[in-house]
Design a protein around this motif. Structure first.
Motif, PDB file in Angstrom:
ATOM      1  N   SER A   1       0.834  -1.212   0.000  1.00 25.52           N
ATOM      2  CA  SER A   1       0.000   0.000   0.000  1.00 25.52           C
ATOM      3  C   SER A   1       0.868   1.261   0.000  1.00 25.52           C
ATOM      4  O   SER A   1       0.512   2.257  -0.633  1.00 25.52           O
ATOM      5  CB  SER A   1      -0.959   0.003   1.191  1.00 25.52           C
ATOM      6  OG  SER A   1      -0.274   0.218   2.394  1.00 25.52           O
ATOM      7  N   LYS A   2       2.004   1.219   0.689  1.00 26.34           N
ATOM      8  CA  LYS A   2       2.919   2.375   0.684  1.00 26.34           C
ATOM      9  C   LYS A   2       3.469   2.611  -0.722  1.00 26.34           C
ATOM     10  O   LYS A   2       3.527   3.751  -1.190  1.00 26.34           O
ATOM     11  CB  LYS A   2       4.081   2.159   1.660  1.00 26.34           C
ATOM     12  CG  LYS A   2       3.685   1.915   3.083  1.00 26.34           C
ATOM     13  CD  LYS A   2       3.225   3.173   3.767  1.00 26.34           C
ATOM     14  CE  LYS A   2       3.037   2.871   5.240  1.00 26.34           C
ATOM     15  NZ  LYS A   2       1.873   3.442   5.822  1.00 26.34           N
ATOM     16  N   LEU A   3       3.867   1.538  -1.408  1.00 23.75           N
ATOM     17  CA  LEU A   3       4.373   1.671  -2.778  1.00 23.75           C
ATOM     18  C   LEU A   3       3.291   2.186  -3.719  1.00 23.75           C
ATOM     19  O   LEU A   3       3.551   3.032  -4.581  1.00 23.75           O
ATOM     20  CB  LEU A   3       4.930   0.331  -3.271  1.00 23.75           C
ATOM     21  CG  LEU A   3       6.228  -0.146  -2.609  1.00 23.75           C
ATOM     22  CD1 LEU A   3       6.570  -1.563  -3.070  1.00 23.75           C
ATOM     23  CD2 LEU A   3       7.377   0.796  -2.901  1.00 23.75           C
ATOM     24  N   ASN A   4       2.072   1.684  -3.564  1.00 24.21           N
ATOM     25  CA  ASN A   4       0.959   2.170  -4.392  1.00 24.21           C
ATOM     26  C   ASN A   4       0.696   3.646  -4.142  1.00 24.21           C
ATOM     27  O   ASN A   4       0.391   4.396  -5.070  1.00 24.21           O
ATOM     28  CB  ASN A   4      -0.307   1.353  -4.128  1.00 24.21           C
ATOM     29  CG  ASN A   4      -0.270   0.001  -4.796  1.00 24.21           C
ATOM     30  OD1 ASN A   4       0.468  -0.208  -5.761  1.00 24.21           O
ATOM     31  ND2 ASN A   4      -1.044  -0.939  -4.285  1.00 24.21           N
ATOM     32  N   SER A   5       0.801   4.082  -2.905  1.00 29.81           N
ATOM     33  CA  SER A   5       0.611   5.486  -2.551  1.00 29.81           C
ATOM     34  C   SER A   5       1.671   6.355  -3.224  1.00 29.81           C
ATOM     35  O   SER A   5       1.362   7.422  -3.772  1.00 29.81           O
ATOM     36  CB  SER A   5       0.660   5.654  -1.033  1.00 29.81           C
ATOM     37  OG  SER A   5       0.584   6.999  -0.677  1.00 29.81           O
ATOM     38  N   ILE A   6       2.914   5.901  -3.185  1.00 32.67           N
ATOM     39  CA  ILE A   6       4.006   6.658  -3.829  1.00 32.67           C
ATOM     40  C   ILE A   6       3.783   6.706  -5.333  1.00 32.67           C
ATOM     41  O   ILE A   6       3.937   7.756  -5.972  1.00 32.67           O
ATOM     42  CB  ILE A   6       5.367   6.013  -3.487  1.00 32.67           C
ATOM     43  CG1 ILE A   6       5.680   6.201  -2.002  1.00 32.67           C
ATOM     44  CG2 ILE A   6       6.490   6.604  -4.352  1.00 32.67           C
ATOM     45  CD1 ILE A   6       6.861   5.383  -1.490  1.00 32.67           C
TER      46      ILE A   6
END
Length: 179
Positions: free
Chosen positions: A168-173
Protein backbone atom coordinates in the motif's frame (compact mmCIF):
# COMPACT_ATOMS: atom_id res chain seq x y z
CA UNK A 1 -42.28 -15.32 5.81
CA UNK A 2 -38.75 -14.05 5.09
CA UNK A 3 -35.86 -16.55 5.35
CA UNK A 4 -33.91 -14.10 7.53
CA UNK A 5 -36.76 -13.68 10.01
CA UNK A 6 -37.30 -17.43 10.26
CA UNK A 7 -33.58 -18.14 10.65
CA UNK A 8 -33.16 -15.56 13.43
CA UNK A 9 -36.22 -16.88 15.30
CA UNK A 10 -34.86 -20.42 15.28
CA UNK A 11 -31.38 -19.18 16.22
CA UNK A 12 -32.76 -17.12 19.13
CA UNK A 13 -34.68 -20.11 20.44
CA UNK A 14 -31.58 -22.30 20.15
CA UNK A 15 -29.43 -19.71 21.93
CA UNK A 16 -31.96 -19.39 24.74
CA UNK A 17 -32.11 -23.17 25.18
CA UNK A 18 -28.32 -23.46 25.05
CA UNK A 19 -27.92 -20.61 27.57
CA UNK A 20 -30.46 -22.20 29.91
CA UNK A 21 -28.57 -25.51 29.65
CA UNK A 22 -25.24 -23.66 30.05
CA UNK A 23 -23.84 -25.15 26.83
CA UNK A 24 -24.02 -22.09 24.58
CA UNK A 25 -20.25 -22.24 23.88
CA UNK A 26 -20.49 -25.86 22.79
CA UNK A 27 -23.50 -25.18 20.56
CA UNK A 28 -21.63 -22.15 19.17
CA UNK A 29 -18.77 -24.42 18.09
CA UNK A 30 -21.26 -26.85 16.53
CA UNK A 31 -23.06 -24.10 14.61
CA UNK A 32 -19.67 -22.82 13.40
CA UNK A 33 -18.96 -26.35 12.13
CA UNK A 34 -22.28 -26.53 10.30
CA UNK A 35 -21.72 -23.12 8.68
CA UNK A 36 -18.16 -24.11 7.73
CA UNK A 37 -19.37 -27.44 6.31
CA UNK A 38 -21.80 -25.64 4.02
CA UNK A 39 -18.99 -23.39 2.76
CA UNK A 40 -16.40 -26.13 2.29
CA UNK A 41 -18.73 -28.81 0.88
CA UNK A 42 -21.10 -27.09 -1.59
CA UNK A 43 -22.80 -30.38 -2.44
CA UNK A 44 -24.10 -30.52 1.15
CA UNK A 45 -26.76 -27.91 0.33
CA UNK A 46 -27.93 -29.87 -2.71
CA UNK A 47 -28.02 -33.08 -0.70
CA UNK A 48 -29.96 -31.59 2.24
CA UNK A 49 -32.37 -29.80 -0.12
CA UNK A 50 -33.06 -33.03 -2.05
CA UNK A 51 -36.69 -33.99 -1.31
CA UNK A 52 -35.94 -37.63 -2.24
CA UNK A 53 -33.43 -38.07 0.59
CA UNK A 54 -34.97 -39.51 3.76
CA UNK A 55 -35.10 -37.30 6.87
CA UNK A 56 -33.03 -39.78 8.90
CA UNK A 57 -30.21 -39.53 6.32
CA UNK A 58 -30.42 -35.73 6.45
CA UNK A 59 -30.32 -35.92 10.25
CA UNK A 60 -27.19 -38.07 10.08
CA UNK A 61 -25.49 -35.72 7.59
CA UNK A 62 -26.28 -32.59 9.61
CA UNK A 63 -25.18 -34.21 12.87
CA UNK A 64 -21.91 -35.15 11.17
CA UNK A 65 -21.55 -31.54 10.02
CA UNK A 66 -22.11 -30.43 13.63
CA UNK A 67 -19.32 -32.59 15.00
CA UNK A 68 -20.54 -36.14 14.57
CA UNK A 69 -20.78 -38.32 17.66
CA UNK A 70 -19.60 -35.46 19.87
CA UNK A 71 -22.53 -33.21 18.86
CA UNK A 72 -24.63 -32.13 21.84
CA UNK A 73 -28.10 -33.54 22.45
CA UNK A 74 -29.46 -30.01 22.07
CA UNK A 75 -27.96 -29.64 18.58
CA UNK A 76 -29.29 -33.08 17.63
CA UNK A 77 -32.77 -32.11 18.87
CA UNK A 78 -32.54 -28.79 17.05
CA UNK A 79 -31.65 -30.52 13.78
CA UNK A 80 -34.55 -32.96 14.29
CA UNK A 81 -36.95 -30.05 14.87
CA UNK A 82 -35.73 -28.21 11.76
CA UNK A 83 -36.25 -31.37 9.70
CA UNK A 84 -39.68 -32.05 11.24
CA UNK A 85 -40.79 -28.52 10.30
CA UNK A 86 -39.38 -28.92 6.75
CA UNK A 87 -36.98 -25.99 7.26
CA UNK A 88 -33.78 -27.87 6.37
CA UNK A 89 -33.10 -25.54 3.43
CA UNK A 90 -32.56 -22.74 5.99
CA UNK A 91 -30.27 -24.51 8.44
CA UNK A 92 -27.12 -22.80 7.12
CA UNK A 93 -28.78 -19.43 7.75
CA UNK A 94 -29.92 -20.57 11.19
CA UNK A 95 -26.36 -21.62 12.06
CA UNK A 96 -24.97 -18.28 10.86
CA UNK A 97 -27.67 -16.41 12.79
CA UNK A 98 -26.81 -18.34 15.97
CA UNK A 99 -23.11 -17.47 15.51
CA UNK A 100 -23.98 -13.79 15.07
CA UNK A 101 -26.32 -13.70 18.07
CA UNK A 102 -23.81 -15.55 20.26
CA UNK A 103 -20.99 -13.18 19.31
CA UNK A 104 -23.19 -10.20 20.07
CA UNK A 105 -24.26 -11.64 23.44
CA UNK A 106 -20.67 -12.45 24.45
CA UNK A 107 -19.15 -9.25 22.94
CA UNK A 108 -16.91 -11.21 20.56
CA UNK A 109 -15.27 -9.29 17.74
CA UNK A 110 -13.69 -10.97 14.73
CA UNK A 111 -10.23 -9.77 13.84
CA UNK A 112 -7.86 -10.60 11.02
CA UNK A 113 -4.12 -10.00 10.73
CA UNK A 114 -2.56 -10.37 7.29
CA UNK A 115 1.23 -10.42 7.06
CA UNK A 116 3.78 -11.13 4.33
CA UNK A 117 5.45 -13.81 6.44
CA UNK A 118 4.36 -15.99 9.35
CA UNK A 119 4.36 -14.11 12.68
CA UNK A 120 5.26 -15.56 16.05
CA UNK A 121 2.56 -16.58 18.51
CA UNK A 122 3.86 -13.82 20.81
CA UNK A 123 3.33 -11.12 18.15
CA UNK A 124 -0.12 -12.49 17.32
CA UNK A 125 -1.01 -12.35 21.03
CA UNK A 126 0.20 -8.73 21.26
CA UNK A 127 -2.01 -7.73 18.32
CA UNK A 128 -4.97 -9.57 19.84
CA UNK A 129 -4.42 -7.82 23.19
CA UNK A 130 -4.26 -4.43 21.45
CA UNK A 131 -7.56 -5.05 19.66
CA UNK A 132 -9.19 -6.36 22.86
CA UNK A 133 -8.10 -3.27 24.80
CA UNK A 134 -9.55 -1.00 22.12
CA UNK A 135 -12.85 -2.87 21.75
CA UNK A 136 -13.40 -3.92 25.37
CA UNK A 137 -14.38 -7.35 24.08
CA UNK A 138 -13.00 -10.75 23.25
CA UNK A 139 -11.40 -11.14 19.85
CA UNK A 140 -11.56 -14.20 17.62
CA UNK A 141 -8.32 -13.66 15.77
CA UNK A 142 -7.46 -15.10 12.39
CA UNK A 143 -4.02 -14.77 10.83
CA UNK A 144 -3.24 -15.05 7.17
CA UNK A 145 0.01 -14.98 5.20
CA UNK A 146 -0.14 -13.08 1.91
CA UNK A 147 3.23 -12.57 0.25
CA UNK A 148 1.65 -10.04 -2.15
CA UNK A 149 1.68 -7.35 0.56
CA UNK A 150 5.51 -7.61 0.40
CA UNK A 151 6.04 -6.60 4.05
CA UNK A 152 4.30 -5.00 7.01
CA UNK A 153 0.74 -6.00 7.93
CA UNK A 154 -2.96 -5.34 7.48
CA UNK A 155 -5.09 -5.44 10.64
CA UNK A 156 -8.88 -5.59 10.38
CA UNK A 157 -11.54 -5.83 13.07
CA UNK A 158 -15.12 -4.67 13.35
CA UNK A 159 -15.22 -1.73 10.89
CA UNK A 160 -11.57 -0.75 11.46
CA UNK A 161 -8.78 -1.40 8.94
CA UNK A 162 -5.13 -0.47 9.39
CA UNK A 163 -3.05 -1.06 6.28
CA UNK A 164 0.64 -0.80 7.14
CA UNK A 165 1.77 -2.97 4.25
CA UNK A 166 4.69 -2.19 1.95
CA UNK A 167 2.40 -2.79 -1.04
CA UNK A 168 0.00 0.00 0.00
CA UNK A 169 2.92 2.37 0.68
CA UNK A 170 4.37 1.67 -2.78
CA UNK A 171 0.96 2.17 -4.39
CA UNK A 172 0.61 5.49 -2.55
CA UNK A 173 4.01 6.66 -3.83
CA UNK A 174 3.13 5.52 -7.34
CA UNK A 175 -0.18 7.43 -7.27
CA UNK A 176 1.63 10.56 -6.04
CA UNK A 177 4.16 10.31 -8.90
CA UNK A 178 1.35 9.96 -11.48
CA UNK A 179 -0.18 13.31 -10.52
Amino acid sequence: MDIGVISVRYARALLKSATDAKIEERVYQEMLLIAKSYLEVPVLRQTIDNPMLAKDKKQMLLETAAGGASASDLSRSFIALVLKEDRESMIQFMANSYVTLYRKQKNIIRGKLTTAARVSAEMEQKMRAMVESRTQGTVEFETEVDSEIIGGFVLEYDTFRMDASVKSKLNSILNTLKR
